[in-house]
Design a protein around this motif. Structure first.
Motif, short mmCIF file in Angstrom:
data_model
loop_
_atom_site.label_atom_id
_atom_site.label_comp_id
_atom_site.label_asym_id
_atom_site.label_seq_id
_atom_site.Cartn_x
_atom_site.Cartn_y
_atom_site.Cartn_z
N ALA A 175 0.83 -1.21 0.00
CA ALA A 175 0.00 0.00 0.00
C ALA A 175 0.86 1.26 0.00
CB ALA A 175 -0.94 -0.01 1.20
N ARG A 176 1.97 1.23 0.74
CA ARG A 176 2.87 2.38 0.75
C ARG A 176 3.52 2.59 -0.61
NH1 ARG A 176 5.79 0.49 6.35
NH2 ARG A 176 4.17 1.23 7.82
N LEU A 177 3.96 1.50 -1.22
CA LEU A 177 4.56 1.60 -2.55
C LEU A 177 3.54 2.10 -3.57
CD1 LEU A 177 6.64 -1.72 -2.85
CD2 LEU A 177 7.51 0.59 -2.39
N ALA A 178 2.32 1.59 -3.47
CA ALA A 178 1.29 1.95 -4.44
C ALA A 178 0.96 3.44 -4.38
CB ALA A 178 0.04 1.12 -4.19
N LYS A 179 0.85 3.97 -3.18
CA LYS A 179 0.52 5.39 -3.04
C LYS A 179 1.59 6.25 -3.68
CE LYS A 179 -1.04 8.76 0.39
NZ LYS A 179 -1.31 8.99 1.84
N ALA A 180 2.83 5.85 -3.56
CA ALA A 180 3.93 6.59 -4.18
C ALA A 180 3.88 6.48 -5.70
CB ALA A 180 5.27 6.07 -3.67
N SER A 181 3.16 5.48 -6.21
CA SER A 181 3.02 5.29 -7.65
C SER A 181 1.67 5.78 -8.16
CB SER A 181 3.17 3.80 -7.98
OG SER A 181 4.45 3.34 -7.62
N LEU A 222 -1.30 5.00 -7.20
CA LEU A 222 -2.37 4.00 -7.15
C LEU A 222 -2.83 3.95 -5.70
CD1 LEU A 222 -0.95 1.25 -9.50
CD2 LEU A 222 -3.25 2.20 -9.67
N TYR A 223 -4.15 4.01 -5.50
CA TYR A 223 -4.68 4.22 -4.16
C TYR A 223 -5.57 3.06 -3.72
CZ TYR A 223 -3.03 8.89 -5.24
OH TYR A 223 -2.24 9.95 -5.60
N LEU A 224 -5.40 2.68 -2.47
CA LEU A 224 -6.19 1.61 -1.90
C LEU A 224 -7.64 2.06 -1.75
CD1 LEU A 224 -6.14 -1.24 -0.60
CD2 LEU A 224 -5.69 -0.12 1.60
N GLN A 225 -8.55 1.36 -2.41
CA GLN A 225 -9.97 1.69 -2.35
C GLN A 225 -10.71 0.82 -1.35
OE1 GLN A 225 -11.75 4.11 -4.46
NE2 GLN A 225 -9.63 4.79 -4.56
N GLU A 226 -10.32 -0.46 -1.31
CA GLU A 226 -11.01 -1.40 -0.43
C GLU A 226 -10.04 -2.48 0.03
OE1 GLU A 226 -15.26 -2.43 -1.08
OE2 GLU A 226 -14.49 -4.48 -1.37
#
Length: 237
Positions: free
Chosen positions: A169-175, A177-181
């Motif tokens: 989730a941390r890596l995704a936010k930096a890219s 891409l955001y956690l929705q669910e």
């Protein structure tokens, strides 16, 4: 002698040549992802082909599956060919990095049950290491591919243990891409959380967190949520 296959209502998964067998959390994952409206789906790290087959049953999408292991490739191809959806399932016997180097369409859904143990001790079984430990397939590779090939309204789904899910989730936010669910999967009521099913999109939002229990407190009886989710697949329900 145990069966070398897992029989579902509409298809069979042969698995004697694959390091990672059909397991309950993967079945929950395959039944959970929203694919009914998808036109193009990508399964990263197909293994036996289980997830591709499960989403093929619930969609009309064209499905690409990427798998790097030679024995798993052969078994996946055989499972695809024996299924009712062989004309919509395409195996790509290569790494995600190689697959990404070619011109690809945008995908409405990208799903992966990737190698996930970042720091735990490795098994002496090389095939199982590749299937369960990051190395051949990195989280960064999945995110980079999703950035380039996920459609604007598309969704990226991951099945991961709790610690690895937090890291992803941390890596995704930096890219971007955001956690929705996030569905937190527990072995039973009062038991241990074993997996997180995460849904990512390009749209920032406060994630919706949900709990999912496989069995009741007696550790034997399946919950109504589990039987309802897997009813279309399991012979027992």
């Amino acid at each position: 002698m145990p069966n070398t296959y897992f029989q579902f209502k509409q298809f069979r998964v042969e698995q004697d040549r694959c390091a990672m067998k059909v397991c309950t959390d993967s079945c929950v994952f395959g039944a959970y992802v929203a694919v009914e409206e998808a036109q193009r789906i990508l399964d990263i790290g197909a293994g036996t082909g289980l997830l591709s087959l499960m989403v093929a049953q619930r969609s009309k999408a064209g499905i690409d599956a990427v798998e790097i292991n030679p024995e798993a490739q052969q078994q996946t191809q055989e499972n695809f060919a024996a299924s009712p959806w062989a004309n919509r399932l395409q195996l790509h016997p290569q790494s995600l990095q190689e697959f990404a180097g070619q011109e690809r369409p945008k995908y409405d859904v990208i799903l992966s049950n990737p190698p996930f143990f970042l720091s735990s001790l490795k098994s002496p079984d090389v095939a199982k290491n590749t299937a369960k430990h990051t190395g051949e397939l990195l989280f960064e590779d999945i995110l980079y591919f999703a950035q380039q090939h996920l459609s604007e309204q598309g969704k990226l789904y991951l099945l991961l243990p709790p610690a690895e899910a937090l890291y992803f989730a941390r890596l995704a936010k930096a890219s971007d891409l955001y956690l929705q669910e996030e569905l937190q999967v527990y072995t039973y009521h009062g038991g241990k959380c074993i997996r997180h099913i995460q849904t990512y999109t390009f749209a920032p939002a406060a994630p919706v967190l949900k709990d999912f229990f496989i069995r009741e407190e007696d550790k034997v009886t399946y919950t109504a949520a589990f039987t309802g989710l897997l009813r279309e697949y399991y012979l027992a329900f």
